[in-house]
Write a protein that holds these residues in place. Sequence first.
Motif, PDB file in Angstrom:
ATOM      1  N   ASP A  59       4.795 121.047  46.286  1.00  0.00           N
ATOM      2  CA  ASP A  59       6.239 121.302  45.621  1.00  0.00           C
ATOM      3  C   ASP A  59       6.451 120.172  44.805  1.00  0.00           C
ATOM      4  O   ASP A  59       7.476 120.417  44.241  1.00  0.00           O
ATOM      5  CB  ASP A  59       7.120 121.421  47.209  1.00  0.00           C
ATOM      6  CG  ASP A  59       7.149 120.149  47.734  1.00  0.00           C
ATOM      7  OD1 ASP A  59       6.176 119.704  48.273  1.00  0.00           O
ATOM      8  OD2 ASP A  59       8.215 119.600  48.079  1.00  0.00           O
ATOM      9  N   GLU A  60       5.878 119.083  44.723  1.00  0.00           N
ATOM     10  CA  GLU A  60       6.257 118.040  44.071  1.00  0.00           C
ATOM     11  C   GLU A  60       5.415 117.922  42.603  1.00  0.00           C
ATOM     12  O   GLU A  60       5.245 116.719  42.090  1.00  0.00           O
ATOM     13  CB  GLU A  60       6.328 116.543  44.767  1.00  0.00           C
ATOM     14  CG  GLU A  60       7.244 116.551  45.881  1.00  0.00           C
ATOM     15  CD  GLU A  60       7.406 115.236  46.486  1.00  0.00           C
ATOM     16  OE1 GLU A  60       6.540 114.353  46.382  1.00  0.00           O
ATOM     17  OE2 GLU A  60       8.053 115.195  47.525  1.00  0.00           O
ATOM     18  N   GLU A  61       4.975 118.697  42.416  1.00  0.00           N
ATOM     19  CA  GLU A  61       3.769 118.903  41.258  1.00  0.00           C
ATOM     20  C   GLU A  61       4.254 118.543  40.021  1.00  0.00           C
ATOM     21  O   GLU A  61       3.642 117.499  39.237  1.00  0.00           O
ATOM     22  CB  GLU A  61       3.135 120.559  41.174  1.00  0.00           C
ATOM     23  CG  GLU A  61       2.160 120.702  40.251  1.00  0.00           C
ATOM     24  CD  GLU A  61       1.678 122.054  40.000  1.00  0.00           C
ATOM     25  OE1 GLU A  61       1.023 122.350  39.205  1.00  0.00           O
ATOM     26  OE2 GLU A  61       2.235 123.025  41.200  1.00  0.00           O
ATOM     27  N   ALA A  62       5.566 118.750  39.808  1.00  0.00           N
ATOM     28  CA  ALA A  62       5.992 118.392  38.232  1.00  0.00           C
ATOM     29  C   ALA A  62       6.346 116.860  38.169  1.00  0.00           C
ATOM     30  O   ALA A  62       5.979 116.335  37.300  1.00  0.00           O
ATOM     31  CB  ALA A  62       7.291 119.186  37.834  1.00  0.00           C
ATOM     32  N   GLU A  63       6.989 116.637  39.478  1.00  0.00           N
ATOM     33  CA  GLU A  63       7.333 114.982  39.707  1.00  0.00           C
ATOM     34  C   GLU A  63       6.142 113.962  39.429  1.00  0.00           C
ATOM     35  O   GLU A  63       6.167 113.277  39.098  1.00  0.00           O
ATOM     36  CB  GLU A  63       8.127 114.968  40.817  1.00  0.00           C
ATOM     37  CG  GLU A  63       9.719 115.669  40.792  1.00  0.00           C
ATOM     38  CD  GLU A  63       9.516 117.101  41.242  1.00  0.00           C
ATOM     39  OE1 GLU A  63       8.160 117.757  41.457  1.00  0.00           O
ATOM     40  OE2 GLU A  63      10.611 117.611  41.338  1.00  0.00           O
ATOM     41  N   GLU A  78       3.191 114.762  38.071  1.00  0.00           N
ATOM     42  CA  GLU A  78       2.738 114.655  36.506  1.00  0.00           C
ATOM     43  C   GLU A  78       3.729 113.700  36.042  1.00  0.00           C
ATOM     44  O   GLU A  78       3.191 113.043  35.142  1.00  0.00           O
ATOM     45  CB  GLU A  78       2.472 116.227  36.015  1.00  0.00           C
ATOM     46  CG  GLU A  78       2.074 116.060  34.804  1.00  0.00           C
ATOM     47  CD  GLU A  78       1.888 117.382  34.060  1.00  0.00           C
ATOM     48  OE1 GLU A  78       0.988 117.582  33.376  1.00  0.00           O
ATOM     49  OE2 GLU A  78       2.568 118.391  34.391  1.00  0.00           O
ATOM     50  N   ALA A  79       5.034 114.013  36.186  1.00  0.00           N
ATOM     51  CA  ALA A  79       5.889 112.986  35.218  1.00  0.00           C
ATOM     52  C   ALA A  79       5.717 111.628  35.659  1.00  0.00           C
ATOM     53  O   ALA A  79       5.953 110.657  34.756  1.00  0.00           O
ATOM     54  CB  ALA A  79       7.238 113.439  35.512  1.00  0.00           C
ATOM     55  N   ARG A  80       5.364 111.127  36.780  1.00  0.00           N
ATOM     56  CA  ARG A  80       5.149 109.849  37.226  1.00  0.00           C
ATOM     57  C   ARG A  80       3.677 109.367  36.504  1.00  0.00           C
ATOM     58  O   ARG A  80       3.765 108.368  36.177  1.00  0.00           O
ATOM     59  CB  ARG A  80       5.161 109.641  38.835  1.00  0.00           C
ATOM     60  CG  ARG A  80       6.441 109.738  39.279  1.00  0.00           C
ATOM     61  CD  ARG A  80       6.454 109.350  40.740  1.00  0.00           C
ATOM     62  NE  ARG A  80       5.495 110.104  41.757  1.00  0.00           N
ATOM     63  CZ  ARG A  80       5.700 111.341  42.393  1.00  0.00           C
ATOM     64  NH1 ARG A  80       6.868 111.766  42.390  1.00  0.00           N
ATOM     65  NH2 ARG A  80       4.777 111.762  42.964  1.00  0.00           N
ATOM     66  N   LEU A  81       2.797 110.147  36.693  1.00  0.00           N
ATOM     67  CA  LEU A  81       1.613 109.955  35.979  1.00  0.00           C
ATOM     68  C   LEU A  81       1.694 109.612  34.629  1.00  0.00           C
ATOM     69  O   LEU A  81       1.207 108.644  34.090  1.00  0.00           O
ATOM     70  CB  LEU A  81       0.543 111.138  36.283  1.00  0.00           C
ATOM     71  CG  LEU A  81      -1.013 110.739  35.555  1.00  0.00           C
ATOM     72  CD1 LEU A  81      -1.400 109.603  35.853  1.00  0.00           C
ATOM     73  CD2 LEU A  81      -1.671 112.132  36.071  1.00  0.00           C
ATOM     74  N   LEU A  82       2.111 110.540  33.839  1.00  0.00           N
ATOM     75  CA  LEU A  82       2.665 110.240  32.396  1.00  0.00           C
ATOM     76  C   LEU A  82       3.572 109.116  32.182  1.00  0.00           C
ATOM     77  O   LEU A  82       3.396 108.213  31.084  1.00  0.00           O
ATOM     78  CB  LEU A  82       3.125 111.605  31.908  1.00  0.00           C
ATOM     79  CG  LEU A  82       2.188 112.852  31.766  1.00  0.00           C
ATOM     80  CD1 LEU A  82       2.682 113.841  31.423  1.00  0.00           C
ATOM     81  CD2 LEU A  82       0.662 112.517  31.277  1.00  0.00           C
ATOM     82  N   GLY A  83       4.490 108.750  33.056  1.00  0.00           N
ATOM     83  CA  GLY A  83       5.381 107.814  32.895  1.00  0.00           C
ATOM     84  C   GLY A  83       4.761 106.450  32.928  1.00  0.00           C
ATOM     85  O   GLY A  83       5.036 105.479  32.563  1.00  0.00           O
ATOM     86  N   ALA A  84       3.568 106.355  33.760  1.00  0.00           N
ATOM     87  CA  ALA A  84       2.497 105.215  33.843  1.00  0.00           C
ATOM     88  C   ALA A  84       2.300 104.687  32.512  1.00  0.00           C
ATOM     89  O   ALA A  84       2.054 103.600  32.094  1.00  0.00           O
ATOM     90  CB  ALA A  84       1.433 105.344  34.613  1.00  0.00           C
ATOM     91  N   LEU A 135      -2.638 113.627  30.700  1.00  0.00           N
ATOM     92  CA  LEU A 135      -2.853 112.075  30.563  1.00  0.00           C
ATOM     93  C   LEU A 135      -3.830 112.102  29.538  1.00  0.00           C
ATOM     94  O   LEU A 135      -3.544 111.203  28.739  1.00  0.00           O
ATOM     95  CB  LEU A 135      -3.418 111.982  31.794  1.00  0.00           C
ATOM     96  CG  LEU A 135      -3.882 110.299  31.815  1.00  0.00           C
ATOM     97  CD1 LEU A 135      -2.402 109.397  31.790  1.00  0.00           C
ATOM     98  CD2 LEU A 135      -4.595 109.758  33.075  1.00  0.00           C
ATOM     99  N   ALA A 136      -4.704 112.717  29.158  1.00  0.00           N
ATOM    100  CA  ALA A 136      -5.401 112.707  27.963  1.00  0.00           C
ATOM    101  C   ALA A 136      -4.748 112.566  26.593  1.00  0.00           C
ATOM    102  O   ALA A 136      -4.833 111.751  25.774  1.00  0.00           O
ATOM    103  CB  ALA A 136      -6.697 113.670  27.865  1.00  0.00           C
ATOM    104  N   ALA A 137      -3.844 113.465  26.805  1.00  0.00           N
ATOM    105  CA  ALA A 137      -2.802 113.593  25.432  1.00  0.00           C
ATOM    106  C   ALA A 137      -2.081 112.301  25.145  1.00  0.00           C
ATOM    107  O   ALA A 137      -1.650 111.932  24.177  1.00  0.00           O
ATOM    108  CB  ALA A 137      -1.945 114.863  25.389  1.00  0.00           C
ATOM    109  N   ALA A 138      -1.489 111.988  26.369  1.00  0.00           N
ATOM    110  CA  ALA A 138      -0.739 110.952  26.360  1.00  0.00           C
ATOM    111  C   ALA A 138      -1.303 109.558  26.018  1.00  0.00           C
ATOM    112  O   ALA A 138      -0.729 108.783  25.112  1.00  0.00           O
ATOM    113  CB  ALA A 138      -0.053 110.601  27.764  1.00  0.00           C
TER     114      ALA A 138
END
Length: 182
Positions: free
Chosen positions: A64-68, A70-76, A134-137
């Motif tokens: 249920d926290e899938e989007a969050e 991913e956002a934390r990973l990209l936020g890193a 992540l690869a794109a970021a």
Amino acid sequence: MTSPPGRRERKKAATRAAIADAALALFLERGFDAVTVKEVADAADVSLTTLFNHFPSKESLVFDEEAEREARLLGAVRGRPDDVDVLTALQRFARSAADRRAEPGYEGFVAMVGAAPSLLAYSRRMWEGYESSLAAAVADDAGLEPADPRARALAHVVVATIGSDPPQVDAVFDLLRHGWTV
């Protein structure tokens, strides 16, 4: 600056959380495959329509926290301070994920996912999506083309490392920084 969520948004978030909590409790108690979405809806005191308005599939109830996440990973990568390099930021993220292994219920959750083939497949697709994002970021951060194989390789290794124990996370990032020096 964003304003705090309104009553409607708070109510939707509370309903979503109640559904996810009810689902997880039932799944951990009886196993994912032994629980129907109707039983989850009943336990959360919502209709099936409401459940499916919040979660497109039974598997998505577990993650249920899938989007969050991913956002934390990209936020890193995107939200790191200027004085922190990408590898350090990603290592910190992977370490924080590794530290969650000690949280109560972690082992039961992993066992539940491992016991249900549909959850394993869903999880694999979810993490593959994270890897692409992540690869794109990473490519964008480094000024590389989006499909640069170095960014994709780094993202692959980082995503594969998330969930490993802390010494393994550190060993992987040491290899990324210094190469194989045995």
